[in-house]
Scaffold this motif. Structure first.
Motif, short mmCIF file in Angstrom:
data_model
loop_
_atom_site.label_atom_id
_atom_site.label_comp_id
_atom_site.label_asym_id
_atom_site.label_seq_id
_atom_site.Cartn_x
_atom_site.Cartn_y
_atom_site.Cartn_z
N HIS A 151 11.98 0.20 10.23
CA HIS A 151 11.22 -0.60 9.27
C HIS A 151 11.11 0.14 7.93
CE1 HIS A 151 8.62 -3.74 7.94
NE2 HIS A 151 7.57 -2.95 7.78
N LEU A 152 10.87 1.45 7.97
CA LEU A 152 10.81 2.25 6.74
C LEU A 152 12.13 2.16 5.97
CD1 LEU A 152 8.99 5.70 7.27
CD2 LEU A 152 8.18 3.67 6.07
N ARG A 153 13.23 2.26 6.72
CA ARG A 153 14.56 2.20 6.06
C ARG A 153 14.78 0.83 5.44
NH1 ARG A 153 16.59 4.38 10.72
NH2 ARG A 153 16.68 6.66 10.67
N PHE A 154 14.39 -0.22 6.19
CA PHE A 154 14.53 -1.58 5.66
C PHE A 154 13.73 -1.73 4.37
CE2 PHE A 154 12.00 -5.51 5.40
CZ PHE A 154 13.00 -6.39 4.99
N LEU A 155 12.49 -1.22 4.37
CA LEU A 155 11.65 -1.37 3.18
C LEU A 155 12.26 -0.65 1.98
CD1 LEU A 155 8.12 -0.94 4.82
CD2 LEU A 155 9.06 -3.03 3.81
N GLU A 156 12.90 0.49 2.24
CA GLU A 156 13.52 1.23 1.15
C GLU A 156 14.72 0.46 0.58
OE1 GLU A 156 14.82 5.13 2.22
OE2 GLU A 156 15.10 5.71 0.10
N ASP A 157 15.57 -0.04 1.48
CA ASP A 157 16.75 -0.81 1.03
C ASP A 157 16.34 -2.06 0.27
OD1 ASP A 157 18.43 0.96 2.19
OD2 ASP A 157 18.83 -0.24 3.98
N ALA A 158 15.37 -2.78 0.82
CA ALA A 158 14.97 -4.04 0.20
C ALA A 158 14.37 -3.79 -1.18
CB ALA A 158 13.98 -4.77 1.10
N GLN A 159 13.61 -2.70 -1.32
CA GLN A 159 13.08 -2.34 -2.64
C GLN A 159 14.22 -2.11 -3.62
OE1 GLN A 159 9.88 0.77 -3.07
NE2 GLN A 159 9.87 0.60 -0.84
N LYS A 160 15.22 -1.36 -3.16
CA LYS A 160 16.36 -1.02 -4.03
C LYS A 160 16.98 -2.30 -4.59
CE LYS A 160 20.47 1.53 -3.68
NZ LYS A 160 21.50 1.72 -2.68
N ARG A 161 17.15 -3.29 -3.69
CA ARG A 161 17.80 -4.53 -4.12
C ARG A 161 16.95 -5.28 -5.16
NH1 ARG A 161 17.53 -9.23 -1.41
NH2 ARG A 161 18.72 -10.79 -2.56
N CYS A 162 15.65 -5.31 -4.92
CA CYS A 162 14.76 -5.97 -5.90
C CYS A 162 14.86 -5.31 -7.26
CB CYS A 162 13.32 -5.91 -5.42
SG CYS A 162 12.98 -7.03 -4.08
N GLY A 209 9.46 -6.02 -5.34
CA GLY A 209 9.75 -4.61 -5.05
C GLY A 209 8.47 -3.82 -4.88
N LYS A 210 7.51 -4.09 -5.75
CA LYS A 210 6.22 -3.39 -5.68
C LYS A 210 5.51 -3.74 -4.37
CE LYS A 210 1.87 -3.18 -8.27
NZ LYS A 210 1.08 -4.25 -7.64
N GLU A 211 5.61 -4.99 -3.94
CA GLU A 211 4.99 -5.38 -2.67
C GLU A 211 5.65 -4.64 -1.50
OE1 GLU A 211 2.67 -6.38 -1.14
OE2 GLU A 211 3.30 -7.25 0.77
N LEU A 212 6.96 -4.51 -1.56
CA LEU A 212 7.65 -3.76 -0.51
C LEU A 212 7.20 -2.30 -0.54
CD1 LEU A 212 11.13 -5.42 -0.99
CD2 LEU A 212 9.78 -5.55 1.11
N ALA A 213 6.98 -1.76 -1.74
CA ALA A 213 6.45 -0.39 -1.87
C ALA A 213 5.05 -0.32 -1.26
CB ALA A 213 6.42 0.03 -3.33
N GLY A 214 4.28 -1.39 -1.44
CA GLY A 214 2.94 -1.46 -0.86
C GLY A 214 3.01 -1.51 0.67
N GLN A 215 3.95 -2.29 1.19
CA GLN A 215 4.12 -2.35 2.65
C GLN A 215 4.56 -0.99 3.18
OE1 GLN A 215 6.62 -5.61 3.93
NE2 GLN A 215 5.49 -7.08 2.68
N GLU A 216 5.41 -0.31 2.40
CA GLU A 216 5.87 1.03 2.77
C GLU A 216 4.67 1.98 2.82
OE1 GLU A 216 8.23 2.99 -0.17
OE2 GLU A 216 9.66 3.72 1.32
N ARG A 217 3.78 1.86 1.82
CA ARG A 217 2.58 2.69 1.82
C ARG A 217 1.76 2.46 3.08
NH1 ARG A 217 -1.50 1.83 -3.09
NH2 ARG A 217 -1.43 -0.28 -2.30
N ALA A 218 1.54 1.18 3.42
CA ALA A 218 0.73 0.86 4.60
C ALA A 218 1.41 1.34 5.88
CB ALA A 218 0.47 -0.64 4.65
N ALA A 219 2.74 1.10 5.97
CA ALA A 219 3.48 1.52 7.17
C ALA A 219 3.43 3.04 7.31
CB ALA A 219 4.93 1.03 7.10
#
Lengths: 423, 423
Positions: free
Chosen positions: A193-204, A166-176
């Motif tokens: 892509h931003l929406r995907f990163l948010e959903d995927a974080q939620k699941r983690c 989840g933290k890595e997805l947050a990191g990717q979100e930061r970079a994006a």
């Protein structure tokens, strides 16, 4: 010739050995967490440098690179402590293979950093070049969780793995985010892509929440109510409403980076607590197992010393077998009962351990299913990973089913459609 | 410091080691099969001796005892070859614990045989005293199947375990039949037990049929159409119609024993074929793995010798990372592609192996579920194993569900009723 008592003791020692190798695993996971964190910061800041082309960011970038290199050195030292001859099957083979990926990726960092400093690489490509080794490092953590032999430690590792993911997805979100804000707008693909990163974080974080200790869950809930998170959500809305026609002030890039970094730093603190907790749990378990092993050894020694008259013992064992009930009327009965009791108790404990372990690994198995279903969709429809995931997610929502169940059904039907199913 | 290539090689070696330990396992399973067979014969014949009280059976019994002892010695020698320090977790711990049971039971045989010869034991108790160590030996085979690291070998072991289990039930049926025919009738409990043994055999052979090679399945179908089996079915009907009021000629006991033994001996031949097949499969796999390992080593050596200029390699790796497509335009690109290719190929293969292995272990996991559900019912209602099994079986028939599904639901609901479920 090994006796029953030797094998009973070997069973205990074998558990002990499993815990000891877990100790190194937990340490490795801690090192990996620190390296990932450093690479995440370097990745985000590289995008600022690449996007702004401003030399004033150079010193900061060099500091972050030095951090990454220090952490990488620690991971490599941890890898070096792994006994390459200790493997006994496909489980270890998978772990070793993922470590090989990581080491292979490490070799590319010098060139990546050179190109970043020469501004010879696009932010998107730089992000990707950092994200792959991070994904490789997370795979090592996944395998560590999947091969842990203690149910409680496995639960901790599952929680930790999902948190790190989840933290890595947050990191990717930061970079994006940095890339989009620097450019001045987010095109539809960037927004998806931003929406995907948010959903995927939620699941983690949901899985983290299912497996973490209550104390950690509480800390996580507090973090989610933090002002930083509220501000970030506001900026995310700005990004999702932006377009080439109505651009945003590029200055938001730095604010976004700061806010996202603050959130990720707090996550890192929580992650540190988890690794510390994991480490102390592991040591507690080892102490407990060592003391059990000592007691066990003493008990077996006592039983063995009573066991000099073989024919007497045979009578006892046999008494127990043939009647089961009236064997406790003598010392012999008592003694024999205790050998059997120890065996039964050990057997029941190991069975329960197996069941708990399977239970603890459930979310890992579900992740494997989802990964296989994603890979199938990517291949079938030539999709990206994001798109395949969204397809699964939509199917799950439409059917009000869990993602893992949809993945399982998809794989079953794929077998049927491809004629691989057993008729 | 270990490199990516070292870890890639270690992954392969680790698989190889798993196969090598499988080789000993397969040999052990063969030895166990022979010992079980000898003990089964001795158990059945002991009942004839105990039931008839006739001294003319004594020499035959002594021969069978000598057979059992010879086979036991082989099993003990096989146990002695197991590296007691090789354990690395709960899996091995379970195996060791089951071996401890078996060794403990072995110690009671001398006394059991003494009592049989002095006619100081009831046939029922003698049967039980033989059946427990046999069950213990089968548990060792079960653990061997459950810890095997190769999917194909696991499938063979699952087929073999279920065949051995079915054969043991056939052995128990032989002993139960001899006891009843010698007595002259079967009371309702004995008849229910005969029915249970028949149903349970059927289930074992169904699983065998699901997992065995076509050739073995064909042999099994031929056996089932055999005249012996028809005759046995007829005698079984006689047993099920008998009562204390209308007794049967005790001479049928010997006929039943002969027919049942013929059937079991043919089963043993089939079992021998399976163990031989298992052994050759295992050796074939090891040869294949050894040759793969050699090729792999040569390949990695070639790659390593090309890999002298570190900065060049970094460029190559990085090229692949940043573009994925245009890296094949140079030797560098080609080389790098092959390291990555080898890594990817190994990774995909290991993943597929994991999936197949899980698939192959499915029936073992189902058996664990059924055992747990049985244990729950036995505890809850104070039932015998037979009765608990029948209860599950009836529930499955009523609901037209599979036994394992009923067991799973039962366990889920039990958790719910006992408030253990997660809310």
């Amino acid at each position: 010739m090994a006796s029953a008592l030797d094998f009973m003791l070997a069973a205990r020692r074998s558990e002990m050995q499993g815990l000891r190798s877990l100790e190194l695993t937990c340490e490795l996971v801690g090192c990996i967490g620190r390296l990932i964190h450093a690479l995440q910061r370097e990745r985000g800041f590289s995008n600022i440098y690449l996007g702004s082309h401003e030399e004033r960011y150079r010193a900061g970038l060099d500091d972050l690179t030095a951090d990454s290199q220090r952490m990488q050195q620690q991971v490599v030292e941890c890898f070096a402590r792994i006994d390459l001859e200790s493997g006994c099957g496909a489980d270890k083979a998978r772990l070793f293979n993922h470590i090989a990926y990581v080491l292979h990726y490490f070799e590319s960092f010098a060139e990546l950093r050179r190109r970043i400093r020469l501004l010879q690489i696009l932010p998107m490509d730089a992000t990707r070049a950092f994200s792959r080794p991070i994904k490789g490092l997370l795979n090592v953590v996944f395998e560590a969780a999947d091969t842990a032999v203690d149910p409680q430690i496995t639960r901790h590792l599952v929680a930790l793995f999902n948190f790190m993911q989840g933290k890595e997805l947050a990191g990717q979100e930061r970079a994006a985010g940095v890339a989009g804000f620097t450019l001045g707008y987010f095109d539809p693909a960037a927004q998806a892509h931003l929406r995907f990163l948010e959903d995927a974080q939620k699941r983690c974080f949901e899985i983290f929440n299912d497996y973490a200790e209550p104390g950690l869950r509480r800390l996580w809930r507090n973090l989610r109510a933090d002002q930083t998170v509220v501000e970030l959500a506001r900026l995310r809305q700005v990004a999702l409403r932006s377009s080439q026609a109505s651009p945003i002030a590029p200055a938001l890039a730095e604010i976004w980076f700061e806010l996202a970094s603050q959130r990720i730093d707090v996550m890192k603190q929580l992650e540190d607590q988890m690794t510390e907790h994991l480490h102390s749990q592991c040591q507690r378990k080892i102490l407990q197992a060592q003391s059990d092993l000592d007691n066990h050894r003493a008990l077996l020694k006592r039983l063995a010393s009573l066991d000099e008259d073989a024919s007497l013992l045979a009578t006892r064992v046999f008494n127990l077998q043939s009647t089961d009930l009236d064997a406790s009327d003598s010392l012999g009965g008592q003694l024999n009962r205790s050998v059997m009791d120890v065996l039964h108790a050990q057997n029941l404990r190991l069975q329960a351990l197996g069941v708990e372990l399977e239970e603890a690994r459930r979310s890992l198995n579900e992740r494997k299913l989802i990964d296989r279903a994603k890979a199938l969709l990517m291949k079938q429809h030539g999709l990206t990973e994001d798109a395949a995931y969204r397809m699964l997610q939509n199917a799950a929502m439409e059917r009000s089913q869990r993602l893992a169940d949809v993945a399982q059904h998809l794989l079953n039907y794929a077998e049927l459609l491809q004629g691989k199913a057993k008729l």
